[in-house]
Design a protein around this motif. Structure first.
Motif, mmCIF file in Angstrom:
data_model
loop_
_atom_site.group_PDB
_atom_site.id
_atom_site.type_symbol
_atom_site.label_atom_id
_atom_site.label_comp_id
_atom_site.label_asym_id
_atom_site.label_seq_id
_atom_site.Cartn_x
_atom_site.Cartn_y
_atom_site.Cartn_z
ATOM 1 N N UNK A 293 44.361 28.957 49.336
ATOM 2 C CA UNK A 293 43.767 29.935 48.423
ATOM 3 C C UNK A 293 44.599 30.053 47.144
ATOM 4 N N UNK A 294 45.911 30.132 47.305
ATOM 5 C CA UNK A 294 46.790 30.249 46.126
ATOM 6 C C UNK A 294 46.679 29.017 45.229
ATOM 7 N N UNK A 295 46.560 27.835 45.818
ATOM 8 C CA UNK A 295 46.401 26.614 45.028
ATOM 9 C C UNK A 295 45.088 26.638 44.259
ATOM 10 N N UNK A 296 44.014 27.068 44.913
ATOM 11 C CA UNK A 296 42.707 27.142 44.267
ATOM 12 C C UNK A 296 42.741 28.116 43.095
ATOM 13 N N UNK A 297 43.311 29.300 43.323
ATOM 14 C CA UNK A 297 43.392 30.322 42.270
ATOM 15 C C UNK A 297 44.269 29.831 41.127
ATOM 16 N N UNK A 298 45.379 29.186 41.448
ATOM 17 C CA UNK A 298 46.266 28.666 40.416
ATOM 18 C C UNK A 298 45.562 27.616 39.551
ATOM 19 N N UNK B 180 44.395 39.645 34.681
ATOM 20 C CA UNK B 180 45.373 39.571 35.777
ATOM 21 C C UNK B 180 45.439 40.892 36.543
ATOM 22 N N UNK B 181 45.243 42.025 35.855
ATOM 23 C CA UNK B 181 45.327 43.330 36.506
ATOM 24 C C UNK B 181 44.221 43.538 37.547
ATOM 25 N N UNK B 182 43.176 42.720 37.508
ATOM 26 C CA UNK B 182 42.085 42.833 38.485
ATOM 27 C C UNK B 182 42.295 41.916 39.689
ATOM 28 N N UNK B 183 43.321 41.066 39.651
ATOM 29 C CA UNK B 183 43.556 40.122 40.743
ATOM 30 C C UNK B 183 43.969 40.845 42.025
ATOM 31 N N UNK B 184 43.365 40.449 43.132
ATOM 32 C CA UNK B 184 43.719 40.944 44.464
ATOM 33 C C UNK B 184 43.834 39.712 45.346
ATOM 34 N N UNK B 185 44.981 39.518 45.966
ATOM 35 C CA UNK B 185 45.203 38.333 46.792
ATOM 36 C C UNK B 185 45.344 38.694 48.263
ATOM 37 N N UNK B 186 44.739 37.884 49.113
ATOM 38 C CA UNK B 186 44.936 37.983 50.555
ATOM 39 C C UNK B 186 44.329 39.207 51.215
ATOM 40 N N UNK B 187 43.299 39.800 50.656
ATOM 41 C CA UNK B 187 42.688 40.996 51.235
ATOM 42 C C UNK B 187 41.612 40.620 52.252
ATOM 43 N N UNK B 188 41.513 41.406 53.318
ATOM 44 C CA UNK B 188 40.445 41.216 54.312
ATOM 45 C C UNK B 188 39.172 41.933 53.895
#
Length: 173
Positions: free
Chosen positions: A53-58, A73-81
């Motif tokens: 996921x991090x690679x795709x987003x990057x 960037x302030x709207x980014x949320x990573x790894x949420x269920x």
């Protein structure tokens, strides 16, 4: 539509597979791979593998920068269920997109108020239509429901209370 087209094209430029972009008019792939949802200028990535996921987003962020498209960037949320995005509540277990309850409550109360009063200002109804339109993203065929409503919100003067046509009430309901 233009923003969504540009966002989608930028996503596909990264090598993200087009058949993994979720769309209500296409069947969803039946695997646990990566998915994306693109609505206007917002993109949501879904992947159980956080590293992938991090690679795709990057890669997507890099492509946005290369194309000169600003990123919030302030709207980014990573790894949420689960999260609320685009006025919708999204969950991984079960995989579901549904209207955010607080926004849906506002919409339903607004519709009930307009139906009860049988009048609205074009500007006021336009605000209600904007919220309803967000939920149409979940089921795009519902956009066709608003014909008389669209006519009503174009009326002048926009702030004067006017009798709401029965057809507009039916479309909202």
């Amino acid at each position: 539509a233009v923003a969504q087209d540009v966002t989608l094209e930028t996503l596909l430029t990264t090598g993200f597979p087009e058949n993994a972009v979720l769309c209500d008019s296409h069947e969803t792939l039946e695997d646990d791979g990566a998915y994306a949802v693109s609505c206007t200028d917002d993109t949501i990535f879904i992947n159980r593998d956080l590293g992938e996921q991090r690679q795709t987003v990057s890669a997507f962020d890099s492509e946005l920068e290369r194309a000169g498209i600003p990123s919030a960037i302030d709207k980014d949320i990573d790894g949420a269920d689960a999260l609320t995005a685009l006025g919708c509540h999204l969950t991984t277990t079960p995989p579901l997109a549904s209207p955010d309850a607080s926004k849906l409550r506002k919409l339903l109360c607004g519709i009930l108020g307009a139906v009860d009063a049988r009048q609205a200002s074009p500007k006021g109804l336009h605000g209600l239509l904007g919220l309803a339109s967000w939920f149409c993203i979940l089921s795009r065929p519902h956009y066709v429901c608003f014909s008389t409503v669209y006519e009503f919100v174009r009326r002048e003067p926009e702030t004067t209370l006017t009798t709401l046509p029965r057809a507009a009430i039916d479309e909202l309901c």
